[in-house]
Motif scaffolding. Structure first.
Motif, mmCIF file in Angstrom:
data_model
loop_
_atom_site.group_PDB
_atom_site.id
_atom_site.type_symbol
_atom_site.label_atom_id
_atom_site.label_comp_id
_atom_site.label_asym_id
_atom_site.label_seq_id
_atom_site.Cartn_x
_atom_site.Cartn_y
_atom_site.Cartn_z
ATOM 1 N N LYS A 1 0.823 -1.186 0.000
ATOM 2 C CA LYS A 1 0.000 0.000 0.000
ATOM 3 C C LYS A 1 0.871 1.255 0.000
ATOM 4 C CE LYS A 1 -3.779 -2.253 2.361
ATOM 5 N NZ LYS A 1 -4.650 -2.280 3.510
ATOM 6 N N TYR A 2 1.899 1.221 0.832
ATOM 7 C CA TYR A 2 2.797 2.375 0.982
ATOM 8 C C TYR A 2 3.417 2.781 -0.352
ATOM 9 C CZ TYR A 2 7.410 4.450 1.782
ATOM 10 O OH TYR A 2 8.525 5.226 1.699
ATOM 11 N N ILE A 3 3.939 1.808 -1.089
ATOM 12 C CA ILE A 3 4.643 2.098 -2.345
ATOM 13 C C ILE A 3 3.710 2.760 -3.350
ATOM 14 C CG2 ILE A 3 5.765 1.054 -4.355
ATOM 15 C CD1 ILE A 3 6.847 -1.095 -2.399
ATOM 16 N N PHE A 4 2.517 2.195 -3.524
ATOM 17 C CA PHE A 4 1.589 2.745 -4.511
ATOM 18 C C PHE A 4 1.028 4.091 -4.070
ATOM 19 C CE2 PHE A 4 1.099 -1.874 -5.693
ATOM 20 C CZ PHE A 4 1.837 -1.763 -6.859
ATOM 21 N N LYS A 5 0.687 4.221 -2.806
ATOM 22 C CA LYS A 5 0.150 5.498 -2.306
ATOM 23 C C LYS A 5 1.170 6.620 -2.524
ATOM 24 C CE LYS A 5 -2.965 7.907 0.004
ATOM 25 N NZ LYS A 5 -4.200 8.291 -0.626
ATOM 26 N N GLU A 6 2.421 6.364 -2.148
ATOM 27 C CA GLU A 6 3.478 7.372 -2.297
ATOM 28 C C GLU A 6 3.852 7.586 -3.765
ATOM 29 O OE1 GLU A 6 4.891 9.260 0.213
ATOM 30 O OE2 GLU A 6 3.306 8.350 1.436
ATOM 31 N N GLY A 7 3.974 6.494 -4.521
ATOM 32 C CA GLY A 7 4.384 6.596 -5.927
ATOM 33 C C GLY A 7 3.386 7.330 -6.791
ATOM 34 N N PHE A 8 2.110 6.972 -6.669
ATOM 35 C CA PHE A 8 1.084 7.661 -7.442
ATOM 36 C C PHE A 8 0.931 9.097 -6.938
ATOM 37 C CE2 PHE A 8 -0.197 3.327 -8.639
ATOM 38 C CZ PHE A 8 -0.360 3.497 -10.010
ATOM 39 N N GLY A 9 1.022 9.285 -5.626
ATOM 40 C CA GLY A 9 0.929 10.630 -5.060
ATOM 41 C C GLY A 9 2.026 11.540 -5.579
ATOM 42 N N TYR A 10 3.212 10.979 -5.814
ATOM 43 C CA TYR A 10 4.354 11.743 -6.321
ATOM 44 C C TYR A 10 4.041 12.420 -7.655
ATOM 45 C CZ TYR A 10 9.147 12.606 -7.967
ATOM 46 O OH TYR A 10 10.300 13.178 -8.448
ATOM 47 N N VAL A 11 3.196 11.767 -8.472
ATOM 48 C CA VAL A 11 2.833 12.345 -9.774
ATOM 49 C C VAL A 11 1.419 12.920 -9.769
ATOM 50 C CG1 VAL A 11 4.476 11.006 -11.158
ATOM 51 C CG2 VAL A 11 2.207 10.049 -10.660
ATOM 52 N N GLY A 12 0.886 13.164 -8.567
ATOM 53 C CA GLY A 12 -0.385 13.848 -8.456
ATOM 54 C C GLY A 12 -1.626 12.998 -8.608
ATOM 55 N N ILE A 13 -1.507 11.703 -8.443
ATOM 56 C CA ILE A 13 -2.668 10.817 -8.545
ATOM 57 C C ILE A 13 -3.035 10.341 -7.151
ATOM 58 C CG2 ILE A 13 -3.544 8.623 -9.437
ATOM 59 C CD1 ILE A 13 -1.610 8.957 -11.810
ATOM 60 N N ASP A 14 -4.297 10.545 -6.774
ATOM 61 C CA ASP A 14 -4.779 10.077 -5.477
ATOM 62 C C ASP A 14 -5.082 8.589 -5.613
ATOM 63 O OD1 ASP A 14 -5.621 10.154 -2.816
ATOM 64 O OD2 ASP A 14 -7.693 10.579 -3.397
ATOM 65 N N PHE A 15 -4.315 7.762 -4.926
ATOM 66 C CA PHE A 15 -4.426 6.312 -5.057
ATOM 67 C C PHE A 15 -5.287 5.727 -3.946
ATOM 68 C CE2 PHE A 15 -2.861 1.998 -4.152
ATOM 69 C CZ PHE A 15 -3.117 1.417 -5.385
ATOM 70 N N ASP A 16 -6.245 4.889 -4.320
ATOM 71 C CA ASP A 16 -7.103 4.195 -3.362
ATOM 72 C C ASP A 16 -6.382 2.922 -2.910
ATOM 73 O OD1 ASP A 16 -9.041 2.801 -1.957
ATOM 74 O OD2 ASP A 16 -10.481 2.719 -3.622
ATOM 75 N N VAL A 17 -5.916 2.909 -1.661
ATOM 76 C CA VAL A 17 -5.128 1.767 -1.158
ATOM 77 C C VAL A 17 -5.933 0.477 -1.134
ATOM 78 C CG1 VAL A 17 -3.502 3.169 0.169
ATOM 79 C CG2 VAL A 17 -5.595 2.327 1.264
ATOM 80 N N ASN A 18 -7.261 0.559 -1.225
ATOM 81 C CA ASN A 18 -8.084 -0.652 -1.261
ATOM 82 C C ASN A 18 -7.930 -1.414 -2.575
ATOM 83 O OD1 ASN A 18 -9.246 -0.268 1.346
ATOM 84 N ND2 ASN A 18 -10.555 1.313 0.457
ATOM 85 N N THR A 19 -7.297 -0.791 -3.563
ATOM 86 C CA THR A 19 -7.086 -1.459 -4.860
ATOM 87 C C THR A 19 -5.660 -1.992 -4.997
ATOM 88 O OG1 THR A 19 -6.439 0.594 -5.980
ATOM 89 C CG2 THR A 19 -8.803 0.057 -5.952
ATOM 90 N N THR A 20 -4.903 -2.002 -3.916
ATOM 91 C CA THR A 20 -3.489 -2.368 -3.969
ATOM 92 C C THR A 20 -3.261 -3.745 -4.590
ATOM 93 O OG1 THR A 20 -2.950 -0.953 -2.100
ATOM 94 C CG2 THR A 20 -1.394 -2.704 -2.605
ATOM 95 N N MET A 21 -3.986 -4.763 -4.139
ATOM 96 C CA MET A 21 -3.772 -6.108 -4.677
ATOM 97 C C MET A 21 -4.073 -6.164 -6.171
ATOM 98 S SD MET A 21 -2.332 -7.914 -2.463
ATOM 99 C CE MET A 21 -2.376 -9.514 -3.207
#
Length: 187
Positions: free
Chosen positions: A1-21
């Motif tokens: 969750k951490y990697i995707f939340k931070e990575g997508f956030g870095y380029v301005g995309i709000d990532f829903d951690v419930n979709t991580t898998m």
């Protein structure tokens, strides 16, 4: 969750951690496009994801599934030739295994996104693993276990048996051989 939340956030995309898998089972550029990412920022996004993957925080946030340690020990006890084919990179997989106290040398083959740029459902990553193993036997004797539909498609495209690891019954209706635990492979 951490990697995707931070990575997508870095380029301005709000990532829903419930979709991580779900996201982790698809090629990153595909998800990036689906979420409306600026195509000019793909290289920065990928670089950020790689940076996050290799971070100490990422490694410390990784925990094995309940059956994983016992499964790996059974592989070792039975001297079964095994490899890991992942959309992650091999260095990260080995670092995480060592962090968890698992011997990465149990696996003779590692094929990640640093070994081939082909992504599942393309059969290329599985075929690359067989090439590295110098496997010349019958492909009917090879089993590929994966936790996503792209894994199953890749196995079928590579002409090897496909087994879907579906711990949470995410795929109740499908045509694949299914297991809920890696330990079922020893039954």
């Amino acid at each position: 969750k951490y990697i995707f939340k931070e990575g997508f956030g870095y380029v301005g995309i709000d990532f829903d951690v419930n979709t991580t898998m779900e996201v982790s089972r698809k090629p990153l550029p595909e998800t990036y496009r689906e979420l409306g990412g600026d195509l000019n920022k793909v290289p920065q996004f990928i670089d950020k994801i790689h940076e996050l993957v290799h971070s100490e925080k990422s490694v410390n946030l990784t925990f094995p599934y309940e059956d994983t340690v016992e499964f790996i020990n059974k592989l070792k006890e039975n001297n079964i030739l095994c490899g890991i084919v992942t959309s992650n990179n091999t260095r990260h997989v080995k670092v995480v295994m060592e962090h968890l106290g698992l011997d990465p040398n149990i696996f003779k083959i590692f094929v990640g996104n640093d070994v081939t740029k082909l992504t599942k459902p393309d059969p290329g990553p599985i075929l690359k693993a067989l090439e590295i193993a110098k496997y010349s036997g019958d492909l009917k004797d090879v089993v590929y276990v994966g936790d996503g539909i792209n894994d199953m498609k890749a196995a079928i495209n590579a002409k090897v048996d496909a087994v879907l690891l579906d711990r949470d019954n995410e795929h109740p209706l499908n045509e694949y051989t299914k297991i809920k635990s890696l330990l079922e492979l020893f039954n």
